[in-house]
Design an enzyme around this catalytic site. Structure first.
Site, short mmCIF file in Angstrom:
data_model
loop_
_atom_site.label_atom_id
_atom_site.label_comp_id
_atom_site.label_asym_id
_atom_site.label_seq_id
_atom_site.Cartn_x
_atom_site.Cartn_y
_atom_site.Cartn_z
N ARG A 24 82.17 4.00 57.19
CA ARG A 24 83.05 4.63 56.20
C ARG A 24 84.53 4.58 56.60
O ARG A 24 85.29 5.51 56.33
CB ARG A 24 82.66 6.10 55.95
CG ARG A 24 81.33 6.29 55.27
CD ARG A 24 81.48 6.29 53.76
NE ARG A 24 80.20 6.42 53.11
CZ ARG A 24 79.76 7.53 52.51
NH1 ARG A 24 80.52 8.59 52.46
NH2 ARG A 24 78.58 7.55 51.95
N ARG A 28 88.17 8.58 52.13
CA ARG A 28 89.09 9.64 51.70
C ARG A 28 89.97 10.21 52.79
O ARG A 28 90.94 10.90 52.49
CB ARG A 28 88.28 10.77 51.04
CG ARG A 28 87.73 10.36 49.68
CD ARG A 28 86.66 11.30 49.19
NE ARG A 28 85.47 11.14 50.03
CZ ARG A 28 84.30 11.73 49.79
NH1 ARG A 28 84.17 12.54 48.78
NH2 ARG A 28 83.28 11.51 50.59
N ARG A 37 92.05 4.86 44.99
CA ARG A 37 90.93 5.50 44.30
C ARG A 37 91.42 6.15 43.01
O ARG A 37 90.74 6.09 41.98
CB ARG A 37 90.34 6.53 45.26
CG ARG A 37 89.33 7.49 44.71
CD ARG A 37 87.94 6.90 44.77
NE ARG A 37 86.93 7.94 44.61
CZ ARG A 37 86.71 8.59 43.50
NH1 ARG A 37 87.42 8.36 42.42
NH2 ARG A 37 85.75 9.51 43.44
N ASP A 74 78.69 0.40 47.80
CA ASP A 74 77.80 1.52 48.10
C ASP A 74 76.36 1.03 48.07
O ASP A 74 76.05 0.09 47.34
CB ASP A 74 77.98 2.65 47.07
CG ASP A 74 77.40 3.96 47.59
OD1 ASP A 74 78.11 4.68 48.30
OD2 ASP A 74 76.22 4.22 47.33
N TYR A 152 66.67 7.74 46.66
CA TYR A 152 67.63 8.09 45.60
C TYR A 152 67.09 7.73 44.23
O TYR A 152 67.26 8.46 43.25
CB TYR A 152 68.96 7.37 45.82
CG TYR A 152 69.79 7.95 46.96
CD1 TYR A 152 70.60 9.06 46.76
CD2 TYR A 152 69.76 7.38 48.23
CE1 TYR A 152 71.37 9.58 47.79
CE2 TYR A 152 70.52 7.90 49.27
CZ TYR A 152 71.31 9.00 49.04
OH TYR A 152 72.07 9.52 50.08
O1 CP3 Z 1 81.51 2.13 55.48
C1 CP3 Z 1 82.36 1.79 54.62
O2 CP3 Z 1 83.58 2.05 54.73
C2 CP3 Z 1 81.92 0.92 53.44
C3 CP3 Z 1 81.61 1.56 52.24
C4 CP3 Z 1 80.38 2.44 52.10
C5 CP3 Z 1 80.35 3.56 51.21
N1 CP3 Z 1 79.07 4.04 51.20
C6 CP3 Z 1 81.49 4.04 50.44
C7 CP3 Z 1 81.42 5.38 49.81
C8 CP3 Z 1 79.10 2.32 52.66
C9 CP3 Z 1 78.60 1.33 53.70
C10 CP3 Z 1 78.28 3.34 52.06
C11 CP3 Z 1 76.85 3.49 52.36
C12 CP3 Z 1 76.13 4.65 51.81
N2 CP3 Z 1 76.26 5.22 50.57
C13 CP3 Z 1 75.06 5.30 52.47
C14 CP3 Z 1 74.53 4.90 53.83
C15 CP3 Z 1 75.34 5.45 54.94
C16 CP3 Z 1 75.29 6.96 55.07
O3 CP3 Z 1 76.35 7.57 54.82
O4 CP3 Z 1 74.23 7.50 55.40
C17 CP3 Z 1 74.59 6.31 51.61
C18 CP3 Z 1 73.46 7.26 51.90
C19 CP3 Z 1 75.35 6.24 50.41
C20 CP3 Z 1 75.17 7.07 49.18
C21 CP3 Z 1 76.39 7.82 48.82
N3 CP3 Z 1 77.57 7.25 48.40
C22 CP3 Z 1 76.55 9.23 48.77
C23 CP3 Z 1 75.49 10.23 49.15
C24 CP3 Z 1 77.86 9.47 48.34
C25 CP3 Z 1 78.49 10.80 48.02
C26 CP3 Z 1 78.83 11.57 49.26
C27 CP3 Z 1 80.30 11.48 49.55
O5 CP3 Z 1 80.66 11.18 50.70
O6 CP3 Z 1 81.08 11.73 48.61
C28 CP3 Z 1 78.50 8.22 48.15
C29 CP3 Z 1 79.90 7.99 47.72
C30 CP3 Z 1 80.75 7.13 48.59
N4 CP3 Z 1 80.38 5.93 49.11
C31 CP3 Z 1 82.10 7.40 48.96
C32 CP3 Z 1 82.53 6.30 49.71
C33 CP3 Z 1 83.90 6.05 50.31
C34 CP3 Z 1 82.93 8.59 48.56
C35 CP3 Z 1 83.30 8.40 47.11
C36 CP3 Z 1 84.69 8.78 46.73
O7 CP3 Z 1 85.68 8.16 47.18
O8 CP3 Z 1 84.79 9.70 45.92
#
Ligand code: CP3
Length: 344
Positions: A24, A28, A37, A74, A152
């Site tokens: 990640r 943010r 964003r 994602d 999911y």
């Molecule tokens: O690592 C990186 O920088 C690359 C991008 C990336 C994102 N999600 C961006 C993201 C990667 C590799 C993921 C993987 C992901 N997504 C996983 C596996 C890794 C982990 O965290 O366990 C999972 C379970 C998800 C599912 C997911 N996506 C959730 C549960 C959420 C909401 C929770 C949150 O943090 O808000 C997301 C949204 C998400 N994916 C964001 C980002 C940067 C936040 C969204 C935003 O900017 O509003």
């Protein structure tokens, strides 16, 4: 021969100081991410607008010079590309149209996945072009592992412990296996397309692997992931694969023995010394600083970093966190982490 340190480590070399990237790393905690964003509006629009997705992928590379960039997307974009309803509600996380019966399963469009993923594949091409200015940095493509994405898809949301999805795997394993098979095929096609578009390594995120019993772990994590990894090895032996069976505990040893990955990522709770003793010596390890230690910074963080380095010295290793960066992380703590790591 690979000249990028990250790819050298994945090829089994004990590169030192170790290459580094952070899960990640685009997100943010960075003001420039929050600005991009806001331009995109919602999260799915950001993931599917190549110009903006490529921009946020490159932001942390410009700021910190990480050894790898990870495609900004994602894991839930695979169900999205199969046509499953997906939205990210502010403060609620992801919401999906749950797949709990045969009609919902049959509505998922497998042959259309790569076409619908076209904007994401275009992002991969743009990032590769943008990395010409950062010749030491490799590009990672990724997907979720079938088990985690199925959680999911069946549950219809995140945020809890996936009780519905886990019950479904026990009550109706035939149906659950069909969901998993479709997902496995979609994931393979999607990862191959990312490699074709220019991803130099791939990672499979199995964030919820640790929710399973040992028998469930073997059936829903090891078996499908081993098939996926073997197919990728067969078709793209030039593109290394990192597996991340989060919270696997001692089952990590069985995962590493049976899944033909080139690296395994360690979660925060994994003891690096234990992992070094139980994972084949040429298989790279990745991890595993506590993301909260990076929020705290200071001597406590530096002590944790040095302990990880001491346990990993002499074997192929990629420094990372044990899970994703959290939004309250001060960007200057990441800069300090890089100074500590580059000093070795
Ligand atoms: O690592 C990186 O920088 C690359 C991008 C990336 C994102 N999600 C961006 C993201 C990667 C590799 C993921 C993987 C992901 N997504 C996983 C596996 C890794 C982990 O965290 O366990 C999972 C379970 C998800 C599912 C997911 N996506 C959730 C549960 C959420 C909401 C929770 C949150 O943090 O808000 C997301 C949204 C998400 N994916 C964001 C980002 C940067 C936040 C969204 C935003 O900017 O509003």
């Amino acid at each position: 021969m690979d000249t990028k340190p990250f790819l050298q480590a994945l090829a089994g070399e004990a590169v030192w100081p170790p290459p580094v990237w952070l899960m990640r790393q685009a997100g943010r905690y960075l003001p420039e991410y929050r600005r991009t964003r806001a331009i995109a509006g919602d999260f799915i629009a950001l993931c599917t607008t190549p110009e903006l997705a490529a921009e946020v992928t490159l932001q942390p590379i410009r700021r910190y010079g990480f050894d790898a960039a990870i495609l900004f997307s994602d894991i839930l974009m695979v169900p999205w590309a199969m046509g499953q309803g997906l939205r990210f509600a502010e403060g609620e996380g992801p919401l999906l149209e749950p797949v709990r019966d045969r009609a919902a399963l049959e509505a998922l469009d497998l042959p259309g996945v790569v076409d619908r993923a076209a904007p994401i594949l275009e992002t991969v091409r743009r990032v590769r072009a943008g990395l010409a200015m950062h010749p030491g940095t490799a590009l990672i493509g990724f997907a979720g592992s079938p088990w985690t994405v199925a959680c999911y898809m069946v549950e219809g949301r995140g945020g809890g412990e996936f009780a519905e999805a886990r019950r479904a795997a026990f009550r109706d394993p035939v149906f659950f296996a069909e969901v998993m098979e479709k997902l496995e095929a979609a994931t393979l096609a999607y990862l191959l397309a990312q490699a074709e578009a220019g991803a130099e390594a791939l990672m499979l995120f199995d964030s919820w692997a640790g929710l399973l019993s040992p028998s469930g772990f073997r059936r829903w994590v090891i078996e499908p992931t081993a098939r996926l990894a073997a197919a990728l090895r067969d078709l793209r032996p030039d593109v290394p694969l990192i597996g991340f069976p989060r919270l696997a505990g001692p089952l990590l040893a069985e995962y590493a023995a049976r899944v033909p990955v080139q690296a395994v990522a360690m979660d925060t709770g994994m003891d690096p010394a234990w992992a070094a003793a139980h994972v084949p010596p040429r298989m790279a390890l990745q991890g595993n600083l506590d993301p909260q230690a990076l929020v705290a910074g200071g001597p406590a963080m530096e002590q944790e970093v040095r302990a990880i380095l001491a346990a990993m010295k002499g074997r192929p290793f990629v420094f990372n966190l044990g899970h994703g960066i959290v939004p309250p992380t001060p960007p200057e703590h990441v800069a300090r982490l890089m100074e500590v790591l580059r000093a070795g």
